[in-house]
Design a protein around this motif. Structure first.
Motif, short mmCIF file in Angstrom:
data_model
loop_
_atom_site.label_atom_id
_atom_site.label_comp_id
_atom_site.label_asym_id
_atom_site.label_seq_id
_atom_site.Cartn_x
_atom_site.Cartn_y
_atom_site.Cartn_z
N ASP A 29 0.86 -1.18 0.00
CA ASP A 29 0.00 0.00 0.00
C ASP A 29 0.90 1.23 0.00
OD1 ASP A 29 -1.74 2.14 0.78
OD2 ASP A 29 -3.12 0.66 1.64
N VAL A 30 0.85 2.03 -1.06
CA VAL A 30 1.75 3.17 -1.20
C VAL A 30 1.10 4.49 -0.79
CG1 VAL A 30 3.21 2.07 -2.95
CG2 VAL A 30 1.23 3.44 -3.67
N ARG A 31 -0.02 4.41 -0.07
CA ARG A 31 -0.66 5.63 0.43
C ARG A 31 0.12 6.16 1.63
NH1 ARG A 31 -6.31 3.92 2.12
NH2 ARG A 31 -5.10 2.13 2.85
N THR A 32 -0.22 7.36 2.08
CA THR A 32 0.41 7.93 3.27
C THR A 32 0.01 7.13 4.50
OG1 THR A 32 -1.42 9.43 3.74
CG2 THR A 32 0.33 10.25 2.26
N ASN A 43 -3.12 -7.78 5.89
CA ASN A 43 -1.77 -8.24 5.55
C ASN A 43 -1.03 -7.37 4.53
OD1 ASN A 43 -2.00 -10.46 7.29
ND2 ASN A 43 -3.00 -11.66 5.71
N SER A 44 -1.54 -6.16 4.30
CA SER A 44 -0.80 -5.26 3.40
C SER A 44 0.34 -4.59 4.16
CB SER A 44 -1.73 -4.20 2.80
OG SER A 44 -2.27 -3.38 3.82
N ILE A 45 1.32 -4.15 3.41
CA ILE A 45 2.47 -3.44 3.95
C ILE A 45 2.37 -2.00 3.49
CG2 ILE A 45 4.99 -3.21 3.87
CD1 ILE A 45 5.08 -6.23 3.28
N LEU A 56 13.17 0.29 -0.38
CA LEU A 56 13.08 -0.91 -1.21
C LEU A 56 13.72 -2.12 -0.56
CD1 LEU A 56 13.69 0.45 -4.81
CD2 LEU A 56 11.56 -0.45 -3.85
N SER A 57 14.70 -1.91 0.29
CA SER A 57 15.37 -3.03 0.95
C SER A 57 14.45 -3.76 1.92
CB SER A 57 16.61 -2.54 1.69
OG SER A 57 16.24 -1.63 2.72
N LYS A 58 13.33 -3.14 2.30
CA LYS A 58 12.37 -3.78 3.21
C LYS A 58 11.47 -4.79 2.49
CE LYS A 58 12.15 0.10 6.38
NZ LYS A 58 11.28 1.11 7.00
N LEU A 59 11.51 -4.79 1.16
CA LEU A 59 10.66 -5.67 0.38
C LEU A 59 11.43 -6.89 -0.10
CD1 LEU A 59 8.92 -2.93 -1.76
CD2 LEU A 59 7.98 -4.11 0.24
#
Length: 77
Positions: A29-32, A43-45, A56-59
């Protein structure tokens, strides 16, 4: 899900997202943070689009990533 993430992680534009999720895809989820707190998929991140490049390293790169947002504009980036 065209754009950066689909090219970076090798997904086709016409993917079966349900099947991908059932097989362990990451729902990003790329929202604020404020938008995410108002309601999000189970279960979204949440990594906001403006901080994505530095996180990106967290993915996990061995799993497909499906990006979502409120309207589709940010997740298409």
């Amino acid at each position: 899900m065209a754009g950066f993430l689909s090219r970076f992680f090798g997904l086709e534009d016409k993917a079966d997202f349900k099947a991908l999720l059932e097989n362990g895809a990451i729902l990003l989820d790329v929202r604020t943070k404020e938008e995410y707190k108002q309601g999000a998929a189970i279960n979204s991140i949440n990594i906001s689009l403006d901080s994505l490049s530095s996180n990106l390293s967290k993915l996990k790169k061995d799993k497909p990533i499906i990006a979502v947002c409120a309207s589709g504009m940010r997740s298409r980036s």
